[in-house]
Design an enzyme around this catalytic site. Sequence first.
Site, short mmCIF file in Angstrom:
data_model
loop_
_atom_site.label_atom_id
_atom_site.label_comp_id
_atom_site.label_asym_id
_atom_site.label_seq_id
_atom_site.Cartn_x
_atom_site.Cartn_y
_atom_site.Cartn_z
N ASP A 163 -6.78 4.83 -91.13
CA ASP A 163 -8.05 4.11 -90.95
C ASP A 163 -8.49 3.38 -92.23
O ASP A 163 -7.77 3.40 -93.24
CB ASP A 163 -9.11 5.14 -90.48
CG ASP A 163 -9.96 4.62 -89.35
OD1 ASP A 163 -10.22 3.41 -89.32
OD2 ASP A 163 -10.40 5.43 -88.50
N ASP A 202 -13.98 -0.82 -82.50
CA ASP A 202 -13.75 0.29 -81.57
C ASP A 202 -14.12 -0.04 -80.14
O ASP A 202 -15.16 -0.64 -79.87
CB ASP A 202 -14.55 1.52 -82.02
CG ASP A 202 -14.00 2.13 -83.30
OD1 ASP A 202 -13.14 1.50 -83.93
OD2 ASP A 202 -14.45 3.23 -83.65
C1 GLA Z 1 -12.68 4.47 -86.66
C2 GLA Z 1 -11.48 4.09 -85.77
C3 GLA Z 1 -11.52 4.89 -84.49
C4 GLA Z 1 -11.53 6.38 -84.79
C5 GLA Z 1 -12.71 6.71 -85.71
C6 GLA Z 1 -12.65 8.15 -86.20
O1 GLA Z 1 -13.90 4.07 -86.11
O2 GLA Z 1 -11.50 2.71 -85.50
O3 GLA Z 1 -10.43 4.56 -83.67
O4 GLA Z 1 -10.32 6.74 -85.40
O5 GLA Z 1 -12.71 5.87 -86.87
O6 GLA Z 1 -13.73 8.46 -87.03
#
Ligand code: GLA
Length: 376
Positions: free
Chosen positions: A127, A184
């Site tokens: 991430d 997301d």
């Molecule tokens: C980010 C990523 C998600 C998930 C969250 C976890 O937002 O884009 O897919 O992995 O972190 O905290």
Amino acid sequence: MYPKKPPMGFNTWNTFGENISADMIKQTADAMVEKGLRDAGYEYLVIDDCWSERQRDPETDRIVPDPVKFPLGMKDVSDYVHEKGLKFGMYSCAGVRTCADYPGSFDHEYLDAKTFADYGADFLKYDYCYKPRHEYGPLLYRKMSMALRSSGRDILLSACNWGCDDVHKWIRSTGAGMYRSTGDICDNFVSFRDIFLSQLDNFVYSAPGCFNDIDMLTVGMYSRGNVGSTGCTDTEYKLQFSLWCMFAAPLMLGCDVRNINDVTLKLVTNKHLLRINQDEEGRPPFIAQYESDNYRNVYARVLSDNRLALLFTNFRDEPCRTWMPLENLGIPVNVGKGLRLFNALAGKDEGVRKESVYVDLDAHDCAVYLAEIVDA
Ligand code: GLA
């Protein structure tokens, strides 16, 4: 690790968020086998954020699994997953903390890669939260890629920087096997529609070796869980899954597969859709019929067996007729050729069309065909 086809599997984040545990992972592994998901190709079982203690071990500096969630440690979970014939995925972050505020791998890349290799990981989602401002993003992904490559295990690097810093231009050069290109997903129609449309120009930056990842599927969530939102209808889930398949996106299930219903199971194991997604040449689709708002487009994709995959979409809130002249595929009317259509979702032949194809679609619906060019 060079994925030849879009990776397929399951990830904990969409449904479970921080509510993960060894039991839940083992039950998911069981379900992936019993429900036929593994045999359909869903091979990675990935634990997302929130798996560790809040701080590194002060003596070893290693990240430590949460002893309440994972009382026997990660190797135990990984062994169980491997015994089921699945591959095991972990999560970390290029910044100093993960997005949910657990330790990130910044400046600990080689130690953490070794830790993940010791766990028996086959996949690492990486991430982008809490990245120190002055640090150069591409270098951070390069670092983890090299750390994994020198860890002694074959570990697929799944980059997740949400499309920042023109990621499609440099991510392939880091050695990553897939890369998140958007923010997301939430479990509603507008979320997956906008994610998909935002990548229309970027699917050419997706090919064997490194695939454009438009996030984990919400198919089958029906509003339940961490990114639950308002949920989608079955028609909308069918559209979401068809888009992901047509565009050779990684297929990471996000619903609770332990309780997956028959409609969802049938959709995500549809062998014709998966055949399109997993096509070995991994060519990008093109827009075969364009509408100014992209809400009624038809997409076509050349497959390795000389057939074409066709996807007719209706993002509008009311039913509509979609239409595509064969001319737009490169099949003029005067060459004596037509298309034999096989309806991939219904699993049936629909005969030969000449000149053009019309498809009537309900709101938020789609149709997918495998099409063979024949004399007509
Ligand atoms: C980010 C990523 C998600 C998930 C969250 C976890 O937002 O884009 O897919 O992995 O972190 O905290």
